[in-house]
Scaffold this active site. Structure first.
Site, PDB file in Angstrom:
ATOM      1  N   LYS A  11       0.918  -1.363  -0.036  1.00  0.00           N
ATOM      2  CA  LYS A  11       0.069   0.052   0.038  1.00  0.00           C
ATOM      3  C   LYS A  11       0.842   1.250  -0.134  1.00  0.00           C
ATOM      4  O   LYS A  11       2.166   1.294   0.248  1.00  0.00           O
ATOM      5  CB  LYS A  11      -0.803   0.010   1.194  1.00  0.00           C
ATOM      6  N   TYR A  51     -12.340  -1.440  -3.815  1.00  0.00           N
ATOM      7  CA  TYR A  51     -12.766  -1.779  -2.377  1.00  0.00           C
ATOM      8  C   TYR A  51     -14.198  -1.569  -2.328  1.00  0.00           C
ATOM      9  O   TYR A  51     -14.936  -1.210  -1.182  1.00  0.00           O
ATOM     10  CB  TYR A  51     -12.152  -0.693  -1.325  1.00  0.00           C
ATOM     11  N   ASN A 114      -1.802   0.264   6.635  1.00  0.00           N
ATOM     12  CA  ASN A 114      -1.412  -1.053   7.278  1.00  0.00           C
ATOM     13  C   ASN A 114      -0.524  -1.901   6.267  1.00  0.00           C
ATOM     14  O   ASN A 114      -0.480  -3.063   6.374  1.00  0.00           O
ATOM     15  CB  ASN A 114      -2.666  -2.004   7.828  1.00  0.00           C
ATOM     16  N   HIS A 117      -1.997  -5.364   1.494  1.00  0.00           N
ATOM     17  CA  HIS A 117      -3.607  -5.911   1.500  1.00  0.00           C
ATOM     18  C   HIS A 117      -3.174  -7.375   1.038  1.00  0.00           C
ATOM     19  O   HIS A 117      -2.206  -7.891   0.770  1.00  0.00           O
ATOM     20  CB  HIS A 117      -3.966  -5.405  -0.113  1.00  0.00           C
ATOM     21  N   GLU A 128      -9.465  -9.537  -8.069  1.00  0.00           N
ATOM     22  CA  GLU A 128      -8.409  -8.660  -7.373  1.00  0.00           C
ATOM     23  C   GLU A 128      -7.276  -8.774  -8.419  1.00  0.00           C
ATOM     24  O   GLU A 128      -6.825  -7.768  -8.738  1.00  0.00           O
ATOM     25  CB  GLU A 128      -7.904  -8.856  -6.006  1.00  0.00           C
TER      26      GLU A 128
HETATM   27  N1  UDP Z   1      -9.752  -0.498   7.411  1.00  0.00           N
HETATM   28  C1  UDP Z   1      -9.726   0.893   7.887  1.00  0.00           C
HETATM   29  N2  UDP Z   1     -10.630   0.828   9.202  1.00  0.00           N
HETATM   30  C2  UDP Z   1     -11.507  -0.361   9.716  1.00  0.00           C
HETATM   31  C3  UDP Z   1     -11.277  -1.491   9.000  1.00  0.00           C
HETATM   32  C4  UDP Z   1     -10.535  -1.488   7.857  1.00  0.00           C
HETATM   33  O1  UDP Z   1      -9.318   1.765   7.655  1.00  0.00           O
HETATM   34  O2  UDP Z   1     -11.757  -0.133  10.507  1.00  0.00           O
HETATM   35  C5  UDP Z   1      -8.905  -0.358   6.045  1.00  0.00           C
HETATM   36  C6  UDP Z   1      -7.743  -1.032   6.413  1.00  0.00           C
HETATM   37  O3  UDP Z   1      -6.645  -0.415   5.231  1.00  0.00           O
HETATM   38  C7  UDP Z   1      -8.023  -2.496   5.735  1.00  0.00           C
HETATM   39  C8  UDP Z   1      -9.030  -2.304   4.407  1.00  0.00           C
HETATM   40  O4  UDP Z   1      -9.849  -1.077   5.049  1.00  0.00           O
HETATM   41  O5  UDP Z   1      -6.584  -3.150   5.406  1.00  0.00           O
HETATM   42  C9  UDP Z   1      -9.922  -3.275   4.150  1.00  0.00           C
HETATM   43  O6  UDP Z   1     -10.697  -3.685   5.417  1.00  0.00           O
HETATM   44  P1  UDP Z   1     -10.408  -5.509   5.731  1.00  0.00           P
HETATM   45  O7  UDP Z   1     -11.536  -5.498   6.844  1.00  0.00           O
HETATM   46  O8  UDP Z   1     -10.884  -6.071   4.504  1.00  0.00           O
HETATM   47  O9  UDP Z   1      -9.290  -5.837   6.172  1.00  0.00           O
HETATM   48  P2  UDP Z   1      -7.910  -6.604   5.658  1.00  0.00           P
HETATM   49  O10 UDP Z   1      -8.692  -7.800   4.909  1.00  0.00           O
HETATM   50  O11 UDP Z   1      -7.121  -5.709   4.789  1.00  0.00           O
HETATM   51  O12 UDP Z   1      -7.295  -7.201   6.656  1.00  0.00           O
HETATM   52 MG    MG Z   2     -10.213  -7.501   3.341  1.00  0.00          MG
END
Ligand code: UDP
Ligand code: MG
Length: 142
Positions: A11, A51, A114, A117, A128
């Protein structure tokens, strides 16, 4: 267990913090095959489409702004059980909750920024990977 594909994205925060190489080193140490990779920058519109499953969630606008804030590095990966394996390697969404040694624990700032992805299912992984790569870009070059 089956050979699967998953999409990694380094990212924009991971690129900005100078961790492209460190993250690719993890990928290789963990035995993933790199099928294709590139550096690109998502427009807000493209980030919104990528997203769209999260549309309506409170973090959606911030997420789309962040993902379009600078270059990112999508990487198509292949391995046995790749979906679960890659999620194990990256750790929990919130780095505060991620296991020691995971990519997010090592390189992520917070739950939003974070570092990486990972696809959450084989089906979503296909979508994706197809979002970023053509069939020709994924063809085996060996
Ligand atoms: N995200 C965020 N706040 C939250 C949950 C998710 O900013 O409370 C962002 C974060 O960058 C995350 C992305 O949205 O990686 C996608 O969320 P997901 O729940 O799919 O998490 P991931 O699969 O990336 O662990
Ligand atoms: Mg996810």
């Amino acid at each position: 267990m089956a050979i699967e594909r998953t999409l990694c994205i380094i990212k924009p925060d991971g690129v900005r913090s100078g961790n492209i190489g460190n993250i690719i080193a993890h990928i290789q140490k963990e035995g993933f095959k790199v099928l294709s990779l590139k550096m690109t920058r998502l427009t807000k519109q493209a980030g919104g489409v990528f997203y769209e499953v999260h549309k309506g969630r409170p973090f959606y606008d911030e997420l789309v702004n962040f993902m379009s804030s600078g270059p990112c590095v999508p990487i198509a990966l292949e391995k046995e059980n790749a979906i679960a394996e890659w999620r194990r390697v990256i750790g929990a969404t919130d780095p505060a909750e991620a296991d020691p040694g995971t990519i997010r624990k090592l390189y992520a700032k917070n739950k939003g920024e974070n570092a990486v992805h990972g696809s959450d299912s084989v089906e979503n992984g296909k979508r994706e990977i197809g979002f970023f790569f053509t069939e020709q870009e994924l063809a085996d070059l060996a």
